[in-house]
Write a protein that holds these residues in place. Structure first.
Motif, short mmCIF file in Angstrom:
data_model
loop_
_atom_site.label_atom_id
_atom_site.label_comp_id
_atom_site.label_asym_id
_atom_site.label_seq_id
_atom_site.Cartn_x
_atom_site.Cartn_y
_atom_site.Cartn_z
N TYR A 33 0.85 -1.19 0.00
CA TYR A 33 0.00 0.00 0.00
C TYR A 33 0.89 1.24 0.00
O TYR A 33 1.85 1.31 0.75
CB TYR A 33 -0.92 0.00 1.24
CG TYR A 33 -1.89 -1.14 1.22
CD1 TYR A 33 -3.18 -0.97 0.71
CD2 TYR A 33 -1.53 -2.40 1.67
CE1 TYR A 33 -4.07 -2.03 0.67
CE2 TYR A 33 -2.41 -3.47 1.63
CZ TYR A 33 -3.68 -3.27 1.12
OH TYR A 33 -4.55 -4.32 1.07
N PHE A 34 0.53 2.21 -0.82
CA PHE A 34 1.36 3.40 -1.03
C PHE A 34 0.78 4.63 -0.35
O PHE A 34 -0.44 4.81 -0.30
CB PHE A 34 1.52 3.66 -2.53
CG PHE A 34 2.14 2.50 -3.26
CD1 PHE A 34 3.52 2.35 -3.29
CD2 PHE A 34 1.36 1.54 -3.88
CE1 PHE A 34 4.10 1.27 -3.95
CE2 PHE A 34 1.93 0.46 -4.55
CZ PHE A 34 3.30 0.34 -4.57
N GLY A 35 1.66 5.49 0.17
CA GLY A 35 1.25 6.74 0.79
C GLY A 35 0.71 6.58 2.20
O GLY A 35 -0.02 7.45 2.68
N VAL A 36 1.08 5.49 2.86
CA VAL A 36 0.58 5.21 4.21
C VAL A 36 1.51 5.84 5.25
O VAL A 36 2.68 5.47 5.31
CB VAL A 36 0.46 3.69 4.45
CG1 VAL A 36 -0.07 3.41 5.85
CG2 VAL A 36 -0.41 3.04 3.38
N PRO A 37 1.01 6.77 6.07
CA PRO A 37 1.87 7.39 7.07
C PRO A 37 2.23 6.42 8.19
O PRO A 37 1.54 5.44 8.44
CB PRO A 37 1.04 8.56 7.60
CG PRO A 37 -0.36 8.26 7.22
CD PRO A 37 -0.32 7.34 6.04
N ASP A 38 3.32 6.73 8.86
CA ASP A 38 3.80 5.89 9.97
C ASP A 38 2.75 5.76 11.07
O ASP A 38 2.63 4.71 11.70
CB ASP A 38 5.10 6.48 10.53
CG ASP A 38 5.73 5.55 11.55
OD1 ASP A 38 6.03 4.40 11.19
OD2 ASP A 38 5.91 5.99 12.69
N SER A 39 1.97 6.80 11.29
CA SER A 39 0.95 6.75 12.35
C SER A 39 -0.09 5.66 12.08
O SER A 39 -0.58 5.01 13.00
CB SER A 39 0.27 8.11 12.50
OG SER A 39 -0.36 8.49 11.28
N VAL A 40 -0.41 5.43 10.82
CA VAL A 40 -1.37 4.38 10.47
C VAL A 40 -0.74 3.01 10.72
O VAL A 40 -1.39 2.10 11.25
CB VAL A 40 -1.84 4.52 9.00
CG1 VAL A 40 -2.67 3.33 8.55
CG2 VAL A 40 -2.64 5.82 8.84
N PHE A 41 0.52 2.85 10.38
CA PHE A 41 1.21 1.58 10.64
C PHE A 41 1.27 1.31 12.14
O PHE A 41 0.98 0.20 12.59
CB PHE A 41 2.62 1.62 10.05
CG PHE A 41 3.46 0.42 10.38
CD1 PHE A 41 3.10 -0.84 9.97
CD2 PHE A 41 4.62 0.56 11.12
CE1 PHE A 41 3.87 -1.96 10.28
CE2 PHE A 41 5.40 -0.53 11.43
CZ PHE A 41 5.03 -1.80 11.01
N ARG A 42 1.63 2.32 12.93
CA ARG A 42 1.70 2.15 14.38
C ARG A 42 0.33 1.80 14.96
O ARG A 42 0.21 1.00 15.86
CB ARG A 42 2.28 3.39 15.05
CG ARG A 42 3.79 3.49 14.84
CD ARG A 42 4.42 4.64 15.60
NE ARG A 42 4.30 5.86 14.79
CZ ARG A 42 3.64 6.95 15.13
NH1 ARG A 42 3.03 7.03 16.29
NH2 ARG A 42 3.58 7.99 14.34
N GLY A 43 -0.71 2.41 14.40
CA GLY A 43 -2.07 2.10 14.82
C GLY A 43 -2.44 0.66 14.51
O GLY A 43 -3.11 0.00 15.31
N LEU A 44 -2.01 0.18 13.36
CA LEU A 44 -2.26 -1.22 12.98
C LEU A 44 -1.60 -2.17 13.96
O LEU A 44 -2.21 -3.15 14.42
CB LEU A 44 -1.74 -1.47 11.56
CG LEU A 44 -1.90 -2.89 11.02
CD1 LEU A 44 -3.37 -3.24 10.84
CD2 LEU A 44 -1.15 -3.02 9.70
N LEU A 45 -0.36 -1.89 14.32
CA LEU A 45 0.36 -2.75 15.26
C LEU A 45 -0.26 -2.74 16.65
O LEU A 45 -0.25 -3.75 17.36
CB LEU A 45 1.83 -2.33 15.35
CG LEU A 45 2.69 -2.48 14.11
CD1 LEU A 45 4.11 -2.02 14.40
CD2 LEU A 45 2.68 -3.90 13.58
N ALA A 46 -0.80 -1.61 17.06
CA ALA A 46 -1.34 -1.46 18.41
C ALA A 46 -2.81 -1.86 18.52
O ALA A 46 -3.32 -2.01 19.63
CB ALA A 46 -1.18 -0.01 18.87
#
Length: 68
Positions: A33-46
């Motif tokens: 997936y392109f253009g995904v900010p780090d905050s969204v990734f961190r949210g996914l992990l949490a």
């Protein structure tokens, strides 16, 4: 890309580098997936449910490419 395991019945792991998110599904398939900010990734992990988070915050919001 370093992949992190996810708590999900459908998603196996995810990795993030730059603004690119990769998600591996337990049923097979790897998506980028392109253009995904780090905050969204961190949210996914949490998230208590990574699958639910994926459907609400990622699916349909970002351009993607199936890798395998």
């Amino acid at each position: 890309m370093k992949m992190m395991p996810l708590r999900s019945s459908n998603l196996a792991a995810a990795g993030h580098e730059g603004n690119v998110l990769e998600i591996e599904f337990k049923g097979g398939g790897l998506y980028r997936y392109f253009g995904v900010p780090d905050s969204v990734f961190r949210g996914l992990l949490a998230a208590p449910s990574a699958g639910r988070y994926f459907h609400i915050r990622i699916k349909g919001r970002y351009r993607f490419q199936r890798l395998g």
